[in-house]
Enzyme design. Structure first.
Site, PDB file in Angstrom:
ATOM      1  N   VAL A 106      -1.672  -6.213   6.495  1.00 29.70           N
ATOM      2  CA  VAL A 106      -0.446  -5.749   7.503  1.00 29.70           C
ATOM      3  C   VAL A 106      -1.336  -5.827   8.837  1.00 29.70           C
ATOM      4  CG1 VAL A 106       1.317  -4.365   8.289  1.00 29.70           C
ATOM      5  CG2 VAL A 106       0.947  -4.445   5.860  1.00 29.70           C
ATOM      6  N   HIS A 110      -3.986   0.506  10.834  1.00 29.99           N
ATOM      7  CA  HIS A 110      -3.433   1.796   9.876  1.00 29.99           C
ATOM      8  C   HIS A 110      -4.567   2.270   9.014  1.00 29.99           C
ATOM      9  CE1 HIS A 110      -3.034  -2.027   7.588  1.00 29.99           C
ATOM     10  NE2 HIS A 110      -3.314  -1.197   6.604  1.00 29.99           N
ATOM     11  N   HIS A 112      -5.383   4.421   5.380  1.00 27.12           N
ATOM     12  CA  HIS A 112      -4.682   4.992   4.187  1.00 27.12           C
ATOM     13  C   HIS A 112      -5.210   6.418   4.092  1.00 27.12           C
ATOM     14  CE1 HIS A 112      -3.544   0.979   2.498  1.00 27.12           C
ATOM     15  NE2 HIS A 112      -4.617   0.489   3.472  1.00 27.12           N
TER      16      HIS A 112
HETATM   17  P1  5GP Z   1      -3.725  -2.984   3.902  1.00 29.99           P
HETATM   18  O1  5GP Z   1      -4.211  -3.948   2.697  1.00 29.99           O
HETATM   19  O2  5GP Z   1      -3.422  -3.941   5.200  1.00 29.99           O
HETATM   20  O3  5GP Z   1      -4.928  -2.042   4.214  1.00 29.99           O
HETATM   21  O4  5GP Z   1      -2.748  -2.162   3.476  1.00 29.99           O
HETATM   22  C1  5GP Z   1      -1.311  -2.372   3.696  1.00 29.99           C
HETATM   23  C2  5GP Z   1      -0.430  -1.483   2.979  1.00 29.99           C
HETATM   24  O5  5GP Z   1       0.810  -1.330   3.265  1.00 29.99           O
HETATM   25  C3  5GP Z   1      -0.466  -1.601   1.281  1.00 29.99           C
HETATM   26  O6  5GP Z   1      -1.018  -0.463   0.666  1.00 29.99           O
HETATM   27  C4  5GP Z   1       0.917  -1.770   0.983  1.00 29.99           C
HETATM   28  O7  5GP Z   1       1.412  -1.144  -0.157  1.00 29.99           O
HETATM   29  C5  5GP Z   1       1.610  -1.264   2.354  1.00 29.99           C
HETATM   30  N1  5GP Z   1       2.967  -1.792   2.669  1.00 29.99           N
HETATM   31  C6  5GP Z   1       3.145  -2.869   2.764  1.00 29.99           C
HETATM   32  N2  5GP Z   1       4.473  -3.324   3.082  1.00 29.99           N
HETATM   33  C7  5GP Z   1       4.870  -2.041   3.269  1.00 29.99           C
HETATM   34  C8  5GP Z   1       6.276  -1.433   3.809  1.00 29.99           C
HETATM   35  O8  5GP Z   1       7.300  -2.202   3.756  1.00 29.99           O
HETATM   36  N3  5GP Z   1       6.526   0.114   3.678  1.00 29.99           N
HETATM   37  C9  5GP Z   1       5.396   0.861   3.196  1.00 29.99           C
HETATM   38  N4  5GP Z   1       5.764   2.081   3.253  1.00 29.99           N
HETATM   39  N5  5GP Z   1       4.372   0.285   2.974  1.00 29.99           N
HETATM   40  C10 5GP Z   1       4.062  -1.200   2.889  1.00 29.99           C
END
Ligand code: 5GP
Length: 128
Positions: A106, A110, A112
């Site tokens: 995304v 952000h 985690h």
């Molecule tokens: P990334 O891989 O970009 O570090 O993590 C993106 C995170 O966003 C993933 O852990 C995924 O599960 C979470 N995520 C994606 N779409 C949504 C959503 O619509 N709502 C929530 N709460 N989390 C989301």
């Protein structure tokens, strides 16, 4: 340096209230909510309210007030969900995936926050 922020990303929609989230905390500069696909018993995402693509963009372009506010919010989230050692928790991990090789999905910055059990290795051990 150039950073292209797409305001149609899913977290921008959450910030605008177009998509719901399970909110943990909201401050002037940050929003925290539970990850929709938790990878640990506690898995919360913390995002800045400003339009930043990734850690590089946030570190470069966000004001000091935004950066400090984000850091404060992050620590507060870990206390509020009970995983910070200062409130009797067992500790936690903070991860910020950035860019394609960091496997960022995304494109709104952000972090985690994961905890609630003893976590596995941060990265698989490399051969050699
Ligand atoms: P990334 O891989 O970009 O570090 O993590 C993106 C995170 O966003 C993933 O852990 C995924 O599960 C979470 N995520 C994606 N779409 C949504 C959503 O619509 N709502 C929530 N709460 N989390 C989301």
């Amino acid at each position: 340096m150039s950073y292209a922020y797409d305001d149609q990303n899913i977290f921008a929609k959450i910030l605008r209230g177009e998509i719901p989230c399970n909110k943990v905390l909201e401050t002037e500069h940050a929003l925290a909510f539970h990850d929709i696909q938790p990878q640990a018993p506690v898995h919360v995402l913390v995002i800045p309210k400003g339009p930043y693509v990734n850690a590089d963009h946030f570190g470069e372009a966000a004001s000091e007030v935004e950066q400090a506010g984000f850091c404060r919010a992050l620590a507060k989230v870990a206390r509020e969900v009970g995983i910070a050692e200062s409130v009797g928790g067992g500790g936690y991990r903070v991860i910020a995936n950035s860019g394609p090789e960091g496997r960022q999905e995304v494109a709104h910055y952000h972090v985690h926050i994961a905890g609630g059990e003893k976590l596995g290795r941060m990265l698989p051990k490399r051969e050699g």
